[in-house]
Write a protein that holds these residues in place. Structure first.
Motif, PDB file in Angstrom:
ATOM      1  N   GLU A  12      11.167  22.076  12.391  1.00  0.00           N
ATOM      2  CA  GLU A  12      10.356  22.671  13.467  1.00  0.00           C
ATOM      3  C   GLU A  12       8.924  22.151  13.426  1.00  0.00           C
ATOM      4  O   GLU A  12       8.319  21.851  14.460  1.00  0.00           O
ATOM      5  N   GLU A  13       8.373  22.018  12.223  1.00  0.00           N
ATOM      6  CA  GLU A  13       7.010  21.497  12.088  1.00  0.00           C
ATOM      7  C   GLU A  13       6.928  20.055  12.611  1.00  0.00           C
ATOM      8  O   GLU A  13       5.976  19.680  13.308  1.00  0.00           O
ATOM      9  N   ALA A  14       7.953  19.247  12.297  1.00  0.00           N
ATOM     10  CA  ALA A  14       7.986  17.858  12.780  1.00  0.00           C
ATOM     11  C   ALA A  14       8.127  17.819  14.303  1.00  0.00           C
ATOM     12  O   ALA A  14       7.501  16.991  14.974  1.00  0.00           O
ATOM     13  N   LYS A  15       8.918  18.734  14.850  1.00  0.00           N
ATOM     14  CA  LYS A  15       9.070  18.794  16.314  1.00  0.00           C
ATOM     15  C   LYS A  15       7.752  19.167  16.983  1.00  0.00           C
ATOM     16  O   LYS A  15       7.410  18.648  18.050  1.00  0.00           O
ATOM     17  N   GLN A  16       6.999  20.060  16.368  1.00  0.00           N
ATOM     18  CA  GLN A  16       5.692  20.447  16.925  1.00  0.00           C
ATOM     19  C   GLN A  16       4.750  19.254  16.968  1.00  0.00           C
ATOM     20  O   GLN A  16       4.017  19.055  17.942  1.00  0.00           O
ATOM     21  N   ILE A  17       4.769  18.442  15.923  1.00  0.00           N
ATOM     22  CA  ILE A  17       3.932  17.239  15.902  1.00  0.00           C
ATOM     23  C   ILE A  17       4.354  16.291  17.018  1.00  0.00           C
ATOM     24  O   ILE A  17       3.515  15.735  17.727  1.00  0.00           O
ATOM     25  N   GLN A  18       5.671  16.132  17.196  1.00  0.00           N
ATOM     26  CA  GLN A  18       6.152  15.263  18.268  1.00  0.00           C
ATOM     27  C   GLN A  18       5.698  15.776  19.638  1.00  0.00           C
ATOM     28  O   GLN A  18       5.293  14.994  20.498  1.00  0.00           O
ATOM     29  N   ARG A  19       5.769  17.084  19.835  1.00  0.00           N
ATOM     30  CA  ARG A  19       5.331  17.660  21.114  1.00  0.00           C
ATOM     31  C   ARG A  19       3.841  17.429  21.334  1.00  0.00           C
ATOM     32  O   ARG A  19       3.408  17.080  22.433  1.00  0.00           O
ATOM     33  N   LYS A  20       3.041  17.612  20.278  1.00  0.00           N
ATOM     34  CA  LYS A  20       1.593  17.382  20.395  1.00  0.00           C
ATOM     35  C   LYS A  20       1.309  15.925  20.750  1.00  0.00           C
ATOM     36  O   LYS A  20       0.458  15.632  21.590  1.00  0.00           O
TER      37      LYS A  20
END
Length: 196
Positions: free
Chosen positions: A178-186
């Motif tokens: 989830e943390e990696a997905k948040q970075i991708q979204r940012k």
């Protein structure tokens, strides 16, 4: 096919070239030649010998794992491909695995995730999975690596995508993903903002 010492002795005979001598000659050839093509052939041969556990004692005597690790720092993509393939083939041996970990091999293998050849990337992912221990897991499942696996899991090469999925499912927590997905979204939002 895995060999036994008895099989090798029977095959080469009492005066045949022994496996240790042959591997030594390959290492010497690699060190003595200035030809990239010859170096590539030698590393391809050594990577193939890394499949068979009977060769691991010889690998330890001849420091072949160090040769593979050194070649990961080269600019020649074929040398890198064969070296990471060799590491992948032999790193399930406990002593060789520990040697790779002690030699800062995880960092070198992670760098292979950004190489252009898909074979290199797939060998790197597999090697990282084989190198996971309680001590190395934090480095191997660091945020940049998890984010990288998320990208690979969406690629068109199904073999690579499936391997990345296995890595994510078997070694990463939901929180890490989830943390990696948040970075991708940012990053995606930043990119779209810059484009507008």
């Amino acid at each position: 096919m895995f060999s036994t010492k008895e099989y090798l002795e029977k095959k080469t005979g009492p005066y045949g070239v022994g496996r240790l001598s042959y591997l030594q000659s390959l290492v010497t050839e690699f060190q003595d030649t200035s030809s990239d093509e010859s170096k590539e052939q030698v590393l391809a041969n050594l990577a193939n010998f890394a499949y068979d556990p009977i060769n691991y004692e010889f690998f330890k005597k001849l420091n072949i794992v160090d040769l593979f690790l050194d070649c990961l720092e080269e600019n020649n993509e074929k040398l890198i491909e064969f070296s990471i393939g060799g590491l992948c083939n032999c790193c399930l041996d406990k002593e060789l695995k520990q040697h790779i970990l002690d030699s800062d091999g995880v960092r070198s293998v992670i760098k292979c995730l950004s190489r252009p050849l898909e074979n290199t990337v797939m060998s790197a992912i597999t090697t990282l999975m084989f190198l996971i221990t309680p001590q190395s897991k934090q480095d191997i499942t660091s945020l940049p690596v998890v984010e990288c696996m998320l990208r690979f899991s969406l690629c068109s090469n199904k073999q690579l995508a499936n391997l990345a999925q296995v890595f994510l499912q078997d070694y990463c927590s939901n929180e890490q993903i989830e943390e990696a997905k948040q970075i991708q979204r940012k990053l995606a939002n930043t990119f779209h903002t810059e484009e507008a």
